[in-house]
Design a protein around this motif. Structure first.
Motif, PDB file in Angstrom:
ATOM      1  N   ARG A  71       0.538  -1.193   9.103  1.00  0.00           N
ATOM      2  CA  ARG A  71       0.254  -0.849   7.719  1.00  0.00           C
ATOM      3  C   ARG A  71       1.511  -1.105   6.902  1.00  0.00           C
ATOM      4  O   ARG A  71       2.607  -0.664   7.269  1.00  0.00           O
ATOM      5  CB  ARG A  71      -0.154   0.620   7.559  1.00  0.00           C
ATOM      6  N   VAL A  72       1.355  -1.829   5.807  1.00  0.00           N
ATOM      7  CA  VAL A  72       2.447  -2.086   4.869  1.00  0.00           C
ATOM      8  C   VAL A  72       2.028  -1.501   3.532  1.00  0.00           C
ATOM      9  O   VAL A  72       0.897  -1.728   3.077  1.00  0.00           O
ATOM     10  CB  VAL A  72       2.735  -3.602   4.741  1.00  0.00           C
ATOM     11  N   TYR A  73       2.933  -0.759   2.908  1.00  0.00           N
ATOM     12  CA  TYR A  73       2.669  -0.125   1.622  1.00  0.00           C
ATOM     13  C   TYR A  73       3.571  -0.763   0.581  1.00  0.00           C
ATOM     14  O   TYR A  73       4.800  -0.729   0.709  1.00  0.00           O
ATOM     15  CB  TYR A  73       2.886   1.383   1.721  1.00  0.00           C
ATOM     16  N   ASP A  77       3.067  -2.492 -10.078  1.00  0.00           N
ATOM     17  CA  ASP A  77       2.350  -2.084 -11.296  1.00  0.00           C
ATOM     18  C   ASP A  77       1.986  -0.607 -11.272  1.00  0.00           C
ATOM     19  O   ASP A  77       0.840  -0.217 -11.520  1.00  0.00           O
ATOM     20  CB  ASP A  77       1.093  -2.933 -11.503  1.00  0.00           C
ATOM     21  N   ASP A  78       2.945   0.258 -10.962  1.00  0.00           N
ATOM     22  CA  ASP A  78       2.768   1.716 -10.969  1.00  0.00           C
ATOM     23  C   ASP A  78       1.710   2.213  -9.992  1.00  0.00           C
ATOM     24  O   ASP A  78       1.094   3.257 -10.213  1.00  0.00           O
ATOM     25  CB  ASP A  78       2.456   2.218 -12.382  1.00  0.00           C
ATOM     26  N   ALA A  79       1.456   1.482  -8.930  1.00  0.00           N
ATOM     27  CA  ALA A  79       0.514   1.902  -7.897  1.00  0.00           C
ATOM     28  C   ALA A  79       1.039   1.448  -6.542  1.00  0.00           C
ATOM     29  O   ALA A  79       1.835   0.518  -6.451  1.00  0.00           O
ATOM     30  CB  ALA A  79      -0.864   1.296  -8.140  1.00  0.00           C
ATOM     31  N   THR A  80       0.572   2.112  -5.500  1.00  0.00           N
ATOM     32  CA  THR A  80       0.915   1.714  -4.141  1.00  0.00           C
ATOM     33  C   THR A  80      -0.331   1.156  -3.476  1.00  0.00           C
ATOM     34  O   THR A  80      -1.378   1.791  -3.477  1.00  0.00           O
ATOM     35  CB  THR A  80       1.461   2.898  -3.331  1.00  0.00           C
ATOM     36  N   GLY A  94      -6.158  -2.065   2.299  1.00  0.00           N
ATOM     37  CA  GLY A  94      -6.650  -0.813   2.869  1.00  0.00           C
ATOM     38  C   GLY A  94      -7.260   0.103   1.827  1.00  0.00           C
ATOM     39  O   GLY A  94      -7.377  -0.238   0.653  1.00  0.00           O
ATOM     40  N   GLN A  95      -7.607   1.294   2.255  1.00  0.00           N
ATOM     41  CA  GLN A  95      -8.283   2.255   1.404  1.00  0.00           C
ATOM     42  C   GLN A  95      -7.348   3.238   0.721  1.00  0.00           C
ATOM     43  O   GLN A  95      -7.794   4.016  -0.133  1.00  0.00           O
ATOM     44  CB  GLN A  95      -9.312   3.021   2.226  1.00  0.00           C
ATOM     45  N   TYR A  96      -6.066   3.222   1.068  1.00  0.00           N
ATOM     46  CA  TYR A  96      -5.120   4.145   0.448  1.00  0.00           C
ATOM     47  C   TYR A  96      -5.076   3.914  -1.055  1.00  0.00           C
ATOM     48  O   TYR A  96      -5.030   2.766  -1.510  1.00  0.00           O
ATOM     49  CB  TYR A  96      -3.713   3.976   1.028  1.00  0.00           C
ATOM     50  N   THR A  97      -5.081   5.004  -1.820  1.00  0.00           N
ATOM     51  CA  THR A  97      -4.930   4.902  -3.267  1.00  0.00           C
ATOM     52  C   THR A  97      -3.872   5.883  -3.731  1.00  0.00           C
ATOM     53  O   THR A  97      -3.668   6.952  -3.125  1.00  0.00           O
ATOM     54  CB  THR A  97      -6.245   5.221  -4.011  1.00  0.00           C
TER      55      THR A  97
END
Length: 99
Positions: A71-73, A77-80, A94-97
């Protein structure tokens, strides 16, 4: 200097041993705009297949019975954004928000 390449300003790395005790290393770097991957599988460093927008980077991996999961995060633009690599598939979002 304008002729210099974009140098990394952030780096994350993951590693694992395969069943024959060969170490594998993945390094994810950002120049502040784009994330790239470099890979070591015992035969020297090569460019990997991961490339995504991002100004900051973190990564984790684990080995399961089906193989290695990465997994790479990437913060952009102010989001991960989460990028996933699982056995038998290519890189997918992925599903991470970000809350």
């Amino acid at each position: 200097m304008s002729d210099n390449p974009n140098y990394p300003i952030g780096t994350a790395a993951v590693s694992w041993l395969d069943s024959s005790n060969q170490i594998h290393i993945r390094v994810y770097s950002t120049d502040g705009y784009t994330l790239t991957e470099r890979c070591w599988d015992g035969g020297g460093w090569v460019a990997g297949g991961f490339n995504a927008p991002g100004g900051a980077v973190s990564a984790t991996s684990w080995q399961a019975s089906d193989g290695v999961h990465i997994r790479v995060y990437a913060t952009n633009d102010d989001a991960t954004i989460e990028w996933c690599f699982d056995p038998g598939s290519d890189w997918t979002q992925g599903q991470y928000t970000t809350s």
